[in-house]
Write a protein that holds these residues in place. Structure first.
Motif, PDB file in Angstrom:
ATOM      1  N   LEU A 199     -39.493   5.480  19.983  1.00 54.61           N
ATOM      2  CA  LEU A 199     -38.332   5.220  20.830  1.00 54.61           C
ATOM      3  C   LEU A 199     -38.583   3.965  21.645  1.00 54.61           C
ATOM      4  O   LEU A 199     -39.683   3.764  22.175  1.00 54.61           O
ATOM      5  N   ILE A 200     -37.580   3.114  21.758  1.00 55.88           N
ATOM      6  CA  ILE A 200     -37.717   1.843  22.474  1.00 55.88           C
ATOM      7  C   ILE A 200     -36.681   1.784  23.587  1.00 55.88           C
ATOM      8  O   ILE A 200     -35.482   1.935  23.337  1.00 55.88           O
ATOM      9  N   GLU A 201     -37.170   1.610  24.796  1.00 54.01           N
ATOM     10  CA  GLU A 201     -36.302   1.490  25.972  1.00 54.01           C
ATOM     11  C   GLU A 201     -36.507   0.086  26.543  1.00 54.01           C
ATOM     12  O   GLU A 201     -37.602  -0.245  26.997  1.00 54.01           O
ATOM     13  N   GLU A 202     -35.463  -0.733  26.523  1.00 52.61           N
ATOM     14  CA  GLU A 202     -35.594  -2.139  26.890  1.00 52.61           C
ATOM     15  C   GLU A 202     -34.959  -2.453  28.230  1.00 52.61           C
ATOM     16  O   GLU A 202     -33.910  -1.918  28.581  1.00 52.61           O
ATOM     17  N   ALA A 203     -35.624  -3.312  28.994  1.00 52.43           N
ATOM     18  CA  ALA A 203     -35.072  -3.892  30.211  1.00 52.43           C
ATOM     19  C   ALA A 203     -35.365  -5.393  30.164  1.00 52.43           C
ATOM     20  O   ALA A 203     -36.026  -5.884  29.236  1.00 52.43           O
ATOM     21  N   GLU A 204     -34.882  -6.107  31.154  1.00 51.53           N
ATOM     22  CA  GLU A 204     -35.010  -7.563  31.123  1.00 51.53           C
ATOM     23  C   GLU A 204     -36.456  -8.024  31.119  1.00 51.53           C
ATOM     24  O   GLU A 204     -36.816  -8.961  30.404  1.00 51.53           O
ATOM     25  N   ASP A 205     -37.317  -7.363  31.891  1.00 49.90           N
ATOM     26  CA  ASP A 205     -38.693  -7.838  32.030  1.00 49.90           C
ATOM     27  C   ASP A 205     -39.728  -6.864  31.491  1.00 49.90           C
ATOM     28  O   ASP A 205     -40.927  -7.078  31.657  1.00 49.90           O
ATOM     29  N   ARG A 206     -39.279  -5.779  30.836  1.00 50.33           N
ATOM     30  CA  ARG A 206     -40.236  -4.801  30.316  1.00 50.33           C
ATOM     31  C   ARG A 206     -39.620  -3.987  29.186  1.00 50.33           C
ATOM     32  O   ARG A 206     -38.405  -3.919  29.043  1.00 50.33           O
ATOM     33  N   VAL A 207     -40.505  -3.381  28.394  1.00 47.96           N
ATOM     34  CA  VAL A 207     -40.087  -2.524  27.286  1.00 47.96           C
ATOM     35  C   VAL A 207     -40.981  -1.290  27.281  1.00 47.96           C
ATOM     36  O   VAL A 207     -42.198  -1.398  27.452  1.00 47.96           O
ATOM     37  N   VAL A 208     -40.384  -0.126  27.101  1.00 41.49           N
ATOM     38  CA  VAL A 208     -41.156   1.105  26.933  1.00 41.49           C
ATOM     39  C   VAL A 208     -41.144   1.464  25.449  1.00 41.49           C
ATOM     40  O   VAL A 208     -40.078   1.586  24.835  1.00 41.49           O
ATOM     41  N   LEU A 209     -42.331   1.610  24.876  1.00 33.58           N
ATOM     42  CA  LEU A 209     -42.497   2.044  23.491  1.00 33.58           C
ATOM     43  C   LEU A 209     -43.051   3.464  23.539  1.00 33.58           C
ATOM     44  O   LEU A 209     -44.182   3.684  23.991  1.00 33.58           O
ATOM     45  N   ARG A 210     -42.253   4.430  23.077  1.00 32.69           N
ATOM     46  CA  ARG A 210     -42.623   5.835  23.226  1.00 32.69           C
ATOM     47  C   ARG A 210     -42.819   6.479  21.849  1.00 32.69           C
ATOM     48  O   ARG A 210     -41.878   6.586  21.060  1.00 32.69           O
ATOM     49  N   LEU A 211     -44.056   6.883  21.561  1.00 35.97           N
ATOM     50  CA  LEU A 211     -44.332   7.596  20.316  1.00 35.97           C
ATOM     51  C   LEU A 211     -43.559   8.907  20.311  1.00 35.97           C
ATOM     52  O   LEU A 211     -43.576   9.645  21.299  1.00 35.97           O
ATOM     53  N   ASN A 212     -42.924   9.209  19.189  1.00 41.29           N
ATOM     54  CA  ASN A 212     -42.000  10.354  19.164  1.00 41.29           C
ATOM     55  C   ASN A 212     -42.155  11.152  17.872  1.00 41.29           C
ATOM     56  O   ASN A 212     -41.225  11.292  17.090  1.00 41.29           O
ATOM     57  N   ARG A 213     -43.358  11.677  17.674  1.00 44.59           N
ATOM     58  CA  ARG A 213     -43.611  12.598  16.556  1.00 44.59           C
ATOM     59  C   ARG A 213     -44.185  13.898  17.133  1.00 44.59           C
ATOM     60  O   ARG A 213     -45.341  14.262  16.839  1.00 44.59           O
ATOM     61  N   PRO A 214     -43.441  14.593  17.971  1.00 46.21           N
ATOM     62  CA  PRO A 214     -44.000  15.768  18.641  1.00 46.21           C
ATOM     63  C   PRO A 214     -44.490  16.834  17.672  1.00 46.21           C
ATOM     64  O   PRO A 214     -45.437  17.568  17.983  1.00 46.21           O
ATOM     65  N   GLU A 215     -43.872  16.915  16.509  1.00 45.45           N
ATOM     66  CA  GLU A 215     -44.288  17.928  15.525  1.00 45.45           C
ATOM     67  C   GLU A 215     -45.686  17.649  14.996  1.00 45.45           C
ATOM     68  O   GLU A 215     -46.365  18.543  14.464  1.00 45.45           O
ATOM     69  N   ALA A 216     -46.142  16.386  15.123  1.00 40.75           N
ATOM     70  CA  ALA A 216     -47.479  15.994  14.667  1.00 40.75           C
ATOM     71  C   ALA A 216     -48.346  15.532  15.827  1.00 40.75           C
ATOM     72  O   ALA A 216     -49.324  14.816  15.636  1.00 40.75           O
ATOM     73  N   LYS A 217     -47.983  15.945  17.047  1.00 42.21           N
ATOM     74  CA  LYS A 217     -48.708  15.519  18.248  1.00 42.21           C
ATOM     75  C   LYS A 217     -48.824  13.995  18.313  1.00 42.21           C
ATOM     76  O   LYS A 217     -49.840  13.439  18.723  1.00 42.21           O
ATOM     77  N   ASN A 218     -47.740  13.336  17.886  1.00 42.44           N
ATOM     78  CA  ASN A 218     -47.630  11.875  17.928  1.00 42.44           C
ATOM     79  C   ASN A 218     -48.717  11.168  17.122  1.00 42.44           C
ATOM     80  O   ASN A 218     -49.119  10.039  17.448  1.00 42.44           O
ATOM     81  N   ALA A 219     -49.184  11.810  16.074  1.00 41.96           N
ATOM     82  CA  ALA A 219     -50.160  11.165  15.197  1.00 41.96           C
ATOM     83  C   ALA A 219     -49.572   9.864  14.656  1.00 41.96           C
ATOM     84  O   ALA A 219     -48.391   9.773  14.322  1.00 41.96           O
ATOM     85  N   ILE A 220     -50.431   8.860  14.557  1.00 40.30           N
ATOM     86  CA  ILE A 220     -49.994   7.517  14.167  1.00 40.30           C
ATOM     87  C   ILE A 220     -50.049   7.388  12.651  1.00 40.30           C
ATOM     88  O   ILE A 220     -51.133   7.331  12.054  1.00 40.30           O
ATOM     89  N   ASP A 221     -48.875   7.353  12.021  1.00 40.18           N
ATOM     90  CA  ASP A 221     -48.816   7.199  10.573  1.00 40.18           C
ATOM     91  C   ASP A 221     -48.329   5.802  10.225  1.00 40.18           C
ATOM     92  O   ASP A 221     -48.125   4.945  11.093  1.00 40.18           O
TER      93      ASP A 221
END
Length: 251
Positions: free
Chosen positions: A6-28
């Motif tokens: 999930l990406i939440e954007e603002a003018e001077d910042r961005v939030v990058l939120r891992l969103n695989r709760p079923e896999a405990k946000n494992a990085i695939d």
């Protein structure tokens, strides 16, 4: 269909939120690809990046199902090490918002950030050797710089995990807050960075990570660039005016 990043954007910042709760946000691989796309945008339009997990977990590691099937050529492609190094080299600072488990590749993602804010629930470490592999996405060299050789070896060679108190004690976490305060704490850190001159922050980060042999020349060149900016002149003028005003008030 939900996206794993999930990406939440603002003018001077961005939030990058891992969103695989079923896999405990494992990085695939899909998460890696989406992080590369996000990095490309941050390289084009530099902003502070806050990297977070979801559902009380930062990232429980790389996706074991995919790792089990990878072979020599996959390792040589540097799938995870490449994206974590790209995150480390982003122009503006990165802030890891670490809640719950940050293990293996998840820990290495956190290590790649410039700052890490955690919660009391944090469990941080590298249990890769217990799975028959090593922490090859940055921990074997980055962790030594962060916490020193003895503790780095303890984490890498015994699989011991750090809790939040221990991680804060060795400054692997910059701050610990309650889980419901984590996002606000990250925004507060981003606010502090945003108060600085953006180009000064960018160049300071680049100079900090430059090879030792590049100094002091690279420091002088970066300073020469900043000396010519209008931002430097305006900020120093404002400082002098505030000081002058303060002196007059005392008289």
């Amino acid at each position: 269909m939900t996206t794993p990043l999930l990406i939440e954007e603002a003018e001077d910042r961005v939030v990058l939120r891992l969103n695989r709760p079923e896999a405990k946000n494992a990085i695939d691989q899909e998460v890696v690809d989406l992080l590369h796309a996000a990095c490309a945008e941050l390289e084009r339009s530099p902003r502070v990046a806050l990297i977070a997990g979801s559902d009380g977990v930062f990232a429980a590691g790389a996706d074991i199902g995919q790792l089990r099937e990878r072979r020599r050529d996959d390792a040589l492609r540097g799938i995870n090490s490449g994206i974590f190094d790209r995150i480390r080299q982003l122009p503006m600072p990165t802030i890891g918002l670490v809640d719950g488990y940050a293990l293996g590749g998840g820990a290495e993602l956190a290590y790649a950030c410039d700052f890490r804010i955690g919660t009391p629930r944090v469990k941080l470490g590298n249990p890769e050797a217990g799975l028959g592999i090593l922490a090859a996405a940055g921990a074997t060299w980055r962790l030594k710089d962060l916490v020193g050789e003895p503790l780095a070896k303890e984490l890498l060679l015994t699989g011991r995990l750090l809790d939040a108190h221990e991680a804060l004690g060795v400054r692997l976490l910059n701050e610990v807050v309650e889980p419901d305060e984590l996002d606000a704490a990250g925004q507060r850190w981003a606010d502090r960075i945003a108060q600085q001159a953006p180009l000064a922050v960018r160049l300071a980060k680049s100079v900090f990570h430059a090879p030792r042999e590049a100094h002091p020349l690279i420091d002088d060149v970066a300073q020469a660039v900043l000396f010519e900016t209008a931002d430097k002149h305006h900020r120093m003028t404002a400082f002098l005016e505030r000081r002058t005003g303060s002196t007059k008030e005392k008289k």
